[in-house]
Scaffold this motif. Structure first.
Motif, PDB file in Angstrom:
ATOM      1  N   ALA A 126      65.342 -24.322 -40.184  1.00 61.11           N
ATOM      2  CA  ALA A 126      65.164 -24.450 -38.739  1.00 61.11           C
ATOM      3  C   ALA A 126      64.574 -25.805 -38.374  1.00 61.11           C
ATOM      4  O   ALA A 126      64.997 -26.437 -37.390  1.00 61.11           O
ATOM      5  CB  ALA A 126      64.264 -23.334 -38.219  1.00 61.11           C
ATOM      6  N   LEU A 127      63.628 -26.277 -39.169  1.00 64.92           N
ATOM      7  CA  LEU A 127      63.020 -27.583 -38.917  1.00 64.92           C
ATOM      8  C   LEU A 127      64.054 -28.694 -39.086  1.00 64.92           C
ATOM      9  O   LEU A 127      64.151 -29.599 -38.243  1.00 64.92           O
ATOM     10  CB  LEU A 127      61.830 -27.790 -39.847  1.00 64.92           C
ATOM     11  CG  LEU A 127      61.032 -29.077 -39.651  1.00 64.92           C
ATOM     12  CD1 LEU A 127      60.381 -29.091 -38.271  1.00 64.92           C
ATOM     13  CD2 LEU A 127      59.973 -29.195 -40.736  1.00 64.92           C
ATOM     14  N   VAL A 172      68.054 -32.714 -36.884  1.00 66.50           N
ATOM     15  CA  VAL A 172      69.448 -33.166 -36.812  1.00 66.50           C
ATOM     16  C   VAL A 172      69.949 -33.127 -35.374  1.00 66.50           C
ATOM     17  O   VAL A 172      70.632 -34.056 -34.921  1.00 66.50           O
ATOM     18  CB  VAL A 172      70.343 -32.311 -37.741  1.00 66.50           C
ATOM     19  CG1 VAL A 172      71.819 -32.550 -37.464  1.00 66.50           C
ATOM     20  CG2 VAL A 172      70.018 -32.605 -39.186  1.00 66.50           C
ATOM     21  N   VAL A 173      69.626 -32.083 -34.634  1.00 68.21           N
ATOM     22  CA  VAL A 173      70.062 -31.987 -33.242  1.00 68.21           C
ATOM     23  C   VAL A 173      69.472 -33.126 -32.420  1.00 68.21           C
ATOM     24  O   VAL A 173      70.179 -33.758 -31.622  1.00 68.21           O
ATOM     25  CB  VAL A 173      69.667 -30.613 -32.643  1.00 68.21           C
ATOM     26  CG1 VAL A 173      69.793 -30.617 -31.139  1.00 68.21           C
ATOM     27  CG2 VAL A 173      70.531 -29.526 -33.243  1.00 68.21           C
ATOM     28  N   GLU A 174      68.202 -33.420 -32.617  1.00 70.67           N
ATOM     29  CA  GLU A 174      67.595 -34.513 -31.864  1.00 70.67           C
ATOM     30  C   GLU A 174      68.146 -35.862 -32.304  1.00 70.67           C
ATOM     31  O   GLU A 174      68.254 -36.778 -31.499  1.00 70.67           O
ATOM     32  CB  GLU A 174      66.075 -34.469 -32.006  1.00 70.67           C
ATOM     33  CG  GLU A 174      65.470 -33.290 -31.274  1.00 70.67           C
ATOM     34  CD  GLU A 174      63.990 -33.428 -31.057  1.00 70.67           C
ATOM     35  OE1 GLU A 174      63.507 -34.570 -30.944  1.00 70.67           O
ATOM     36  OE2 GLU A 174      63.317 -32.396 -31.008  1.00 70.67           O
ATOM     37  N   GLU A 175      68.503 -35.977 -33.574  1.00 69.63           N
ATOM     38  CA  GLU A 175      69.094 -37.226 -34.060  1.00 69.63           C
ATOM     39  C   GLU A 175      70.479 -37.434 -33.463  1.00 69.63           C
ATOM     40  O   GLU A 175      70.848 -38.547 -33.110  1.00 69.63           O
ATOM     41  CB  GLU A 175      69.172 -37.197 -35.583  1.00 69.63           C
ATOM     42  CG  GLU A 175      69.700 -38.473 -36.191  1.00 69.63           C
ATOM     43  CD  GLU A 175      69.788 -38.393 -37.699  1.00 69.63           C
ATOM     44  OE1 GLU A 175      70.089 -39.432 -38.299  1.00 69.63           O
ATOM     45  OE2 GLU A 175      69.585 -37.310 -38.262  1.00 69.63           O
ATOM     46  N   GLU A 226      54.720 -29.030 -37.182  1.00 64.49           N
ATOM     47  CA  GLU A 226      55.608 -28.087 -37.864  1.00 64.49           C
ATOM     48  C   GLU A 226      55.974 -28.583 -39.260  1.00 64.49           C
ATOM     49  O   GLU A 226      56.101 -27.783 -40.188  1.00 64.49           O
ATOM     50  CB  GLU A 226      56.865 -27.858 -37.043  1.00 64.49           C
ATOM     51  CG  GLU A 226      56.604 -27.031 -35.804  1.00 64.49           C
ATOM     52  CD  GLU A 226      57.880 -26.738 -35.064  1.00 64.49           C
ATOM     53  OE1 GLU A 226      58.790 -26.153 -35.672  1.00 64.49           O
ATOM     54  OE2 GLU A 226      57.958 -27.107 -33.893  1.00 64.49           O
ATOM     55  N   ALA A 227      56.129 -29.897 -39.419  1.00 66.67           N
ATOM     56  CA  ALA A 227      56.413 -30.453 -40.740  1.00 66.67           C
ATOM     57  C   ALA A 227      55.236 -30.224 -41.682  1.00 66.67           C
ATOM     58  O   ALA A 227      55.422 -29.908 -42.860  1.00 66.67           O
ATOM     59  CB  ALA A 227      56.738 -31.935 -40.629  1.00 66.67           C
ATOM     60  N   HIS A 243      62.645 -20.867 -46.819  1.00 66.43           N
ATOM     61  CA  HIS A 243      63.971 -21.455 -46.640  1.00 66.43           C
ATOM     62  C   HIS A 243      64.369 -21.457 -45.171  1.00 66.43           C
ATOM     63  O   HIS A 243      64.882 -22.461 -44.649  1.00 66.43           O
ATOM     64  CB  HIS A 243      64.995 -20.694 -47.477  1.00 66.43           C
ATOM     65  CG  HIS A 243      66.365 -21.255 -47.383  1.00 66.43           C
ATOM     66  ND1 HIS A 243      67.320 -20.733 -46.552  1.00 66.43           N
ATOM     67  CD2 HIS A 243      66.936 -22.316 -48.000  1.00 66.43           C
ATOM     68  CE1 HIS A 243      68.428 -21.441 -46.663  1.00 66.43           C
ATOM     69  NE2 HIS A 243      68.219 -22.405 -47.539  1.00 66.43           N
ATOM     70  N   ALA A 244      64.142 -20.354 -44.487  1.00 68.34           N
ATOM     71  CA  ALA A 244      64.487 -20.268 -43.064  1.00 68.34           C
ATOM     72  C   ALA A 244      63.657 -21.245 -42.234  1.00 68.34           C
ATOM     73  O   ALA A 244      64.174 -21.884 -41.312  1.00 68.34           O
ATOM     74  CB  ALA A 244      64.276 -18.842 -42.562  1.00 68.34           C
ATOM     75  N   PHE A 245      62.381 -21.378 -42.570  1.00 64.46           N
ATOM     76  CA  PHE A 245      61.497 -22.293 -41.844  1.00 64.46           C
ATOM     77  C   PHE A 245      61.967 -23.736 -42.022  1.00 64.46           C
ATOM     78  O   PHE A 245      62.090 -24.499 -41.054  1.00 64.46           O
ATOM     79  CB  PHE A 245      60.068 -22.110 -42.337  1.00 64.46           C
ATOM     80  CG  PHE A 245      59.019 -22.840 -41.549  1.00 64.46           C
ATOM     81  CD1 PHE A 245      59.213 -23.204 -40.239  1.00 64.46           C
ATOM     82  CD2 PHE A 245      57.811 -23.162 -42.139  1.00 64.46           C
ATOM     83  CE1 PHE A 245      58.239 -23.863 -39.513  1.00 64.46           C
ATOM     84  CE2 PHE A 245      56.828 -23.823 -41.434  1.00 64.46           C
ATOM     85  CZ  PHE A 245      57.048 -24.178 -40.119  1.00 64.46           C
ATOM     86  N   LEU A 246      62.272 -24.122 -43.263  1.00 63.85           N
ATOM     87  CA  LEU A 246      62.737 -25.486 -43.531  1.00 63.85           C
ATOM     88  C   LEU A 246      64.100 -25.746 -42.903  1.00 63.85           C
ATOM     89  O   LEU A 246      64.352 -26.835 -42.368  1.00 63.85           O
ATOM     90  CB  LEU A 246      62.789 -25.732 -45.037  1.00 63.85           C
ATOM     91  CG  LEU A 246      61.443 -25.783 -45.748  1.00 63.85           C
ATOM     92  CD1 LEU A 246      61.651 -25.858 -47.245  1.00 63.85           C
ATOM     93  CD2 LEU A 246      60.615 -26.948 -45.261  1.00 63.85           C
TER      94      LEU A 246
END
Length: 105
Positions: A13-14, A19-22, A38-39, A8-11
């Motif tokens: 963070a990804l 979202v930040v880059e979007e 990473e995906a 859950h934490a990995f997903l």
């Protein structure tokens, strides 16, 4: 619970990084392509976690887990079919390793 929390934490963070880059003016596909390694690792981690949870649920239910129509039996059958689309685990790990060697991880 440890595997579920880690996945859950990995997903999360990804998704946050995408979202930040979007929000910086791009679309959702470009960051996802940049974060391809990473995906791929997130998919491997998620499918391994799902397989572990399905196996543990089957152990808890015992013989009833293998009776057709049982929810646990249905989930246990779905593990492999959900893991294969997009590439099996060994292919995804290999792709992530190759991208990592190119400095894209």
């Amino acid at each position: 619970a440890r595997m579920v929390e880690t996945t859950h934490a990995f997903l999360e963070a990804l998704c946050y990084r995408i979202v930040v880059e979007e929000k910086d003016g791009g679309n959702w596909l470009e960051p996802l392509l940049r974060l391809g390694a990473e995906a791929a690792l997130a998919k491997v981690q998620a499918t391994r976690t799902f397989e572990h949870c399905a196996r543990e649920a089957a152990h808890l239910y015992g013989g009833n887990a293998y009776v057709k129509g049982n929810r646990v039996e249905h989930l246990y059958r779905q593990v492999l079919s959900l893991a294969i689309p997009g590439g099996s685990e060994d292919v995804m790990v290999d792709a992530a390793a190759r991208l990592s060697l190119k400095g894209k991880l």
